[in-house]
Scaffold this active site. Structure first.
Site, PDB file in Angstrom:
ATOM      1  N   LYS A   1       0.831  -1.213   0.000  1.00 41.85           N
ATOM      2  CA  LYS A   1       0.000   0.000   0.000  1.00 41.85           C
ATOM      3  C   LYS A   1       0.862   1.258   0.000  1.00 41.85           C
ATOM      4  O   LYS A   1       0.466   2.293  -0.570  1.00 41.85           O
ATOM      5  CB  LYS A   1      -0.966   0.015   1.185  1.00 41.85           C
ATOM      6  CG  LYS A   1      -2.281  -0.616   0.868  1.00 41.85           C
ATOM      7  CD  LYS A   1      -2.218  -2.098   0.780  1.00 41.85           C
ATOM      8  CE  LYS A   1      -2.697  -2.832  -0.366  1.00 41.85           C
ATOM      9  NZ  LYS A   1      -2.479  -4.279  -0.307  1.00 41.85           N
TER      10      LYS A   1
ATOM     11  N   GLY B   1       9.179 -21.778  16.445  1.00 41.71           N
ATOM     12  CA  GLY B   1       8.390 -22.528  17.430  1.00 41.71           C
ATOM     13  C   GLY B   1       7.914 -23.836  16.825  1.00 41.71           C
ATOM     14  O   GLY B   1       7.487 -23.868  15.668  1.00 41.71           O
TER      15      GLY B   1
ATOM     16  N   ALA C   1       2.791 -14.586  -9.102  1.00 39.59           N
ATOM     17  CA  ALA C   1       1.790 -14.236  -8.073  1.00 39.59           C
ATOM     18  C   ALA C   1       0.567 -15.123  -8.297  1.00 39.59           C
ATOM     19  O   ALA C   1      -0.513 -14.647  -8.665  1.00 39.59           O
ATOM     20  CB  ALA C   1       1.434 -12.752  -8.164  1.00 39.59           C
TER      21      ALA C   1
ATOM     22  N   ALA D   1      -5.731 -10.333   6.127  1.00 39.41           N
ATOM     23  CA  ALA D   1      -5.210  -9.948   7.444  1.00 39.41           C
ATOM     24  C   ALA D   1      -6.350  -9.745   8.449  1.00 39.41           C
ATOM     25  O   ALA D   1      -6.269 -10.200   9.591  1.00 39.41           O
ATOM     26  CB  ALA D   1      -4.390  -8.672   7.306  1.00 39.41           C
TER      27      ALA D   1
ATOM     28  N   HIS E   1     -23.335  15.409   2.855  1.00 39.71           N
ATOM     29  CA  HIS E   1     -23.187  15.862   1.475  1.00 39.71           C
ATOM     30  C   HIS E   1     -22.137  16.968   1.413  1.00 39.71           C
ATOM     31  O   HIS E   1     -22.132  17.835   2.274  1.00 39.71           O
ATOM     32  CB  HIS E   1     -24.521  16.410   0.960  1.00 39.71           C
ATOM     33  CG  HIS E   1     -24.415  16.983  -0.411  1.00 39.71           C
ATOM     34  ND1 HIS E   1     -24.337  16.199  -1.535  1.00 39.71           N
ATOM     35  CD2 HIS E   1     -24.337  18.275  -0.836  1.00 39.71           C
ATOM     36  CE1 HIS E   1     -24.235  16.972  -2.613  1.00 39.71           C
ATOM     37  NE2 HIS E   1     -24.227  18.241  -2.207  1.00 39.71           N
TER      38      HIS E   1
HETATM   39  C1  LIG Z   1       1.849  -8.464  -1.485  1.00 40.64           C
HETATM   40  C2  LIG Z   1       0.733  -8.805  -0.538  1.00 40.64           C
HETATM   41  C3  LIG Z   1      -0.249  -7.863  -0.277  1.00 40.64           C
HETATM   42  C4  LIG Z   1      -1.281  -8.159   0.605  1.00 40.64           C
HETATM   43  N1  LIG Z   1      -2.222  -7.201   0.842  1.00 40.64           N
HETATM   44  C5  LIG Z   1      -3.227  -7.469   1.702  1.00 40.64           C
HETATM   45  C6  LIG Z   1      -4.190  -6.473   2.006  1.00 40.64           C
HETATM   46  O1  LIG Z   1      -4.142  -5.360   1.498  1.00 40.64           O
HETATM   47  N2  LIG Z   1      -5.168  -6.775   2.893  1.00 40.64           N
HETATM   48  C7  LIG Z   1      -5.252  -8.016   3.482  1.00 40.64           C
HETATM   49  O2  LIG Z   1      -6.156  -8.250   4.276  1.00 40.64           O
HETATM   50  N3  LIG Z   1      -4.347  -8.973   3.210  1.00 40.64           N
HETATM   51  C8  LIG Z   1      -3.338  -8.727   2.344  1.00 40.64           C
HETATM   52  N4  LIG Z   1      -2.397  -9.692   2.103  1.00 40.64           N
HETATM   53  C9  LIG Z   1      -2.542 -10.999   2.784  1.00 40.64           C
HETATM   54  C10 LIG Z   1      -2.047 -10.871   4.223  1.00 40.64           C
HETATM   55  O3  LIG Z   1      -0.703 -10.478   4.210  1.00 40.64           O
HETATM   56  C11 LIG Z   1      -2.220 -12.199   4.947  1.00 40.64           C
HETATM   57  O4  LIG Z   1      -3.569 -12.601   4.855  1.00 40.64           O
HETATM   58  C12 LIG Z   1      -1.844 -12.054   6.408  1.00 40.64           C
HETATM   59  O5  LIG Z   1      -0.509 -11.641   6.555  1.00 40.64           O
HETATM   60  C13 LIG Z   1      -2.050 -13.378   7.145  1.00 40.64           C
HETATM   61  O6  LIG Z   1      -1.749 -13.202   8.487  1.00 40.64           O
HETATM   62  P1  LIG Z   1      -1.210 -14.391   9.394  1.00 40.64           P
HETATM   63  O7  LIG Z   1      -0.922 -13.790  10.721  1.00 40.64           O
HETATM   64  O8  LIG Z   1      -2.133 -15.526   9.304  1.00 40.64           O
HETATM   65  O9  LIG Z   1       0.140 -14.870   8.708  1.00 40.64           O
HETATM   66  P2  LIG Z   1       1.525 -14.102   8.343  1.00 40.64           P
HETATM   67  O10 LIG Z   1       1.307 -12.666   8.174  1.00 40.64           O
HETATM   68  O11 LIG Z   1       2.054 -14.871   7.218  1.00 40.64           O
HETATM   69  O12 LIG Z   1       2.379 -14.292   9.656  1.00 40.64           O
HETATM   70  C14 LIG Z   1       2.802 -15.527  10.092  1.00 40.64           C
HETATM   71  C15 LIG Z   1       4.065 -15.336  10.905  1.00 40.64           C
HETATM   72  O13 LIG Z   1       4.382 -16.563  11.537  1.00 40.64           O
HETATM   73  C16 LIG Z   1       5.773 -16.785  11.465  1.00 40.64           C
HETATM   74  N5  LIG Z   1       5.993 -18.235  11.571  1.00 40.64           N
HETATM   75  C17 LIG Z   1       5.566 -19.209  10.735  1.00 40.64           C
HETATM   76  N6  LIG Z   1       5.902 -20.422  11.215  1.00 40.64           N
HETATM   77  C18 LIG Z   1       6.572 -20.196  12.377  1.00 40.64           C
HETATM   78  C19 LIG Z   1       7.165 -21.050  13.331  1.00 40.64           C
HETATM   79  N7  LIG Z   1       7.105 -22.381  13.214  1.00 40.64           N
HETATM   80  N8  LIG Z   1       7.777 -20.488  14.391  1.00 40.64           N
HETATM   81  C20 LIG Z   1       7.811 -19.128  14.547  1.00 40.64           C
HETATM   82  N9  LIG Z   1       7.256 -18.285  13.672  1.00 40.64           N
HETATM   83  C21 LIG Z   1       6.640 -18.810  12.597  1.00 40.64           C
HETATM   84  C22 LIG Z   1       6.156 -16.204  10.112  1.00 40.64           C
HETATM   85  O14 LIG Z   1       7.529 -15.886  10.079  1.00 40.64           O
HETATM   86  C23 LIG Z   1       5.283 -14.955  10.077  1.00 40.64           C
HETATM   87  O15 LIG Z   1       5.939 -13.866  10.662  1.00 40.64           O
HETATM   88  C24 LIG Z   1      -1.335  -9.420   1.244  1.00 40.64           C
HETATM   89  C25 LIG Z   1      -0.337 -10.368   1.006  1.00 40.64           C
HETATM   90  C26 LIG Z   1       0.687 -10.067   0.129  1.00 40.64           C
HETATM   91  C27 LIG Z   1       1.754 -11.095  -0.104  1.00 40.64           C
END
Ligand SMILES: Cc1cc2nc3c(=O)[nH]c(=O)nc-3n(C[C@H](O)[C@H](O)[C@H](O)COP(=O)(O)OP(=O)(O)OC[C@H]3O[C@@H](n4cnc5c(N)ncnc54)[C@H](O)[C@@H]3O)c2cc1C
Length: 475
Positions: free
Chosen positions: A58, A122, A276, A327, A451
């Site tokens: 963004k 973890g 992608a 997210a 408005h």
């Molecule tokens: C380019 C791009 C743009 C995006 N734009 C949007 C948007 O505008 N709006 C939106 O809603 N979504 C967007 N998304 C999707 C969004 O990023 C994901 O849906 C969101 O990050 C998921 O959140 P999460 O916490 O489930 O996982 P993640 O954000 O992937 O976080 C998981 C974390 O867990 C850690 N992890 C994994 N396994 C382990 C382990 N065994 N031990 C310790 N740590 C671990 C990883 O390192 C990571 O830091 C976008 C994604 C991309 C790639």
């Protein structure tokens, strides 16, 4: 015992860190582990979203949109610029600053909620134990009453176009280019591909997008998808549908991409290629044998509607479980789980998760598409209001697109809202709230909208559903 916690969260992305903070707000003893490594090797909290997804994309979309407006719109406003120069290094520096500040903010929030943030990997062991491998290699076994798995997702690779980290990159790589590629190929015209393609197109790249599916944005209302395709093509995004990539090789500093479409075998030379094609759940190294946590056939952690894995007091949230990879969906799941652990009732309404595509015009929706409603056989009505008829949109020089409301004919309940236009991602919030409270079009019709605002488009679309719009002719 200091290594014993009420709650251990694995993953500090937008699903995990809110779960940890909410559990801390409930007075529980919480640790949150995260192994994220930045490109320079440093650690940061925030997961994909904050470090390589939502936020940096963004930031670049905003900067590149300003460049586009300076070229295309300023003269109409009566602002003359002799030149518009792009300083990509500064753009990237601004983006990096935003990411850094946001990640540091999570540490402050952890402190406020008394959450112990632990960098490192973890691994869930049987008996609600978690093995923590610190960045220096030290291993510690932690005990928890509850474990929340929030390990997120990673980009899917394409065997015919393997990443090389330099010319063939994933979405993270595409946010880090140090120079604007002259020719950019993007495989996949989904949400992420379109946003990245838009950034580099606005900064001057020739962008070709190869999408294997024959239809454009099949998950969106097709009236919206058609309108989006028209505007995006007009901006110069060369979107080719039904184009299946068969190979990509780097030769002499360029990427030779081969693909097949209705015309047969084709090829394309680009300076950079972004793959992608989607994301897959990240569970490698997460689960030891005997934890009782199961994966489904697509690799997602299996959970019920309340995000319980089936193993006692082990929960999973966010991209690593079923549902849209967004997210805000992960955040609500994280909060629900933390509240349930604290003994409160909480649930996620999966019917009202908004989706936004940050192209220009923006695309946003909540609820069912017209195609989905039609398939149910329930009688329905639609109201559409074009931004061209909005005084605020005209003042903003942003008249593309429309707001569309779909509602049931029998009881007037709003079933879906679809917006393409200026700040659609902000406007959709009103529709989400309306649907969360099972509002009818009459509720929206009788709600006062300031408005001149863009939000009047939603008001008028609700009026149009009953053919009583004021600012457009009713047909
Ligand atoms: C380019 C791009 C743009 C995006 N734009 C949007 C948007 O505008 N709006 C939106 O809603 N979504 C967007 N998304 C999707 C969004 O990023 C994901 O849906 C969101 O990050 C998921 O959140 P999460 O916490 O489930 O996982 P993640 O954000 O992937 O976080 C998981 C974390 O867990 C850690 N992890 C994994 N396994 C382990 C382990 N065994 N031990 C310790 N740590 C671990 C990883 O390192 C990571 O830091 C976008 C994604 C991309 C790639």
């Amino acid at each position: 015992m200091s290594d014993s916690y009420d709650v251990i969260v694995i993953g500090a992305g937008p699903a995990g860190y809110p779960a940890a903070i909410r559990a801390g707000q409930h007075g529980l003893k919480v640790a949150c582990l995260d192994e994220w490594k930045n490109l320079d090797g440093s650690h940061s909290f925030g997961g994909t979203c904050l470090n390589a997804g939502c936020i940096p994309s963004k930031a670049l979309l905003e900067s590149s949109e300003l460049v586009h407006r300076a070229h295309a719109e300023f003269a109409t406003h009566g602002i003359r610029l002799t030149t518009v120069e792009v300083d990509l290094a500064q753009m990237q520096k601004r983006k990096a600053g935003i990411v850094k500040t946001s990640s540091q903010g999570i540490q402050v929030l952890f402190k406020g909620a008394k959450v112990t943030g632990l960098p490192g990997h973890g691994r869930l062991l049987p008996g609600r134990q978690v093995e923590h491998s610190a960045p220096d290699g030290t291993k510690t076994v932690l005990q928890a009453k509850h474990v929340v798995l929030a390990s997120g997702s990673t980009p899917m690779a394409l065997s015919s176009a393997p990443f090389d980290g330099e010319r063939i990159v994933d979405s993270w790589g595409a946010l880090e280019f140090a120079a604007v590629p002259k020719r950019l190929g993007v495989i996949g015209a989904g949400v992420i591909g379109l946003e990245l393609g838009s950034v580099w197109r606005r900064l001057g790249a020739e962008v070709v997008m190869l999408e294997a599916l024959e239809s454009f944005l099949p998950m969106t209302d097709q009236q919206l998808a058609k309108e989006a395709l028209r505007h995006l093509k007009k901006q110069g995004l060369d979107i080719r549908l039904g184009a299946k990539v068969t190979g990509a090789v780097v030769k002499g500093g360029v990427v030779e991409v081969s693909f097949a479409d209705a015309k047969g075998a084709q090829s394309l030379s680009v300076d950079k290629l972004v793959v992608a094609i989607g994301r897959r759940p990240q569970t490698a190294g997460l689960l030891a044998d005997g934890t009782g946590v199961a994966l489904d056939e697509r690799g997602f952690i299996r959970v019920d509607n309340d995000c319980r894995t089936g193993a006692e007091n082990i929960w999973a949230v966010g991209d690593c479980v079923r549902g849209p990879m967004l997210a805000h969906k992960g955040k609500e799941e994280g909060l629900m789980v933390a509240d349930r652990i604290a003994g409160q009732h909480a649930e996620v309404n999966y019917k009202t998760i908004p989706a936004v595509i940050y192209t220009a015009p923006e695309i946003a929706w909540v609820g069912q598409t017209e195609e989905q409603v039609k398939a149910t056989g329930r009688p329905y009505k639609t109201g559409v209001f074009p931004f061209l008829a909005s005084g605020r949109a005209r003042a903003m020089e942003s008249t593309q697109g429309f707001a569309k409301v779909i509602a049931a004919t029998d009881d007037d309940e709003i079933l879906g809202v679809h917006i393409i236009g200026p700040l659609a991602g902000e406007l959709i919030a009103e529709a989400v709230l309306a649907m969360e409270y099972s509002a009818s079009t009459e509720d929206l019709q009788r709600t006062i909208h300031a408005h001149p605002t863009l939000s009047e488009a939603l008001h008028e679309a609700a009026l149009a559903a009953d053919r009583i719009a004021i600012d457009i002719p009713n047909r």
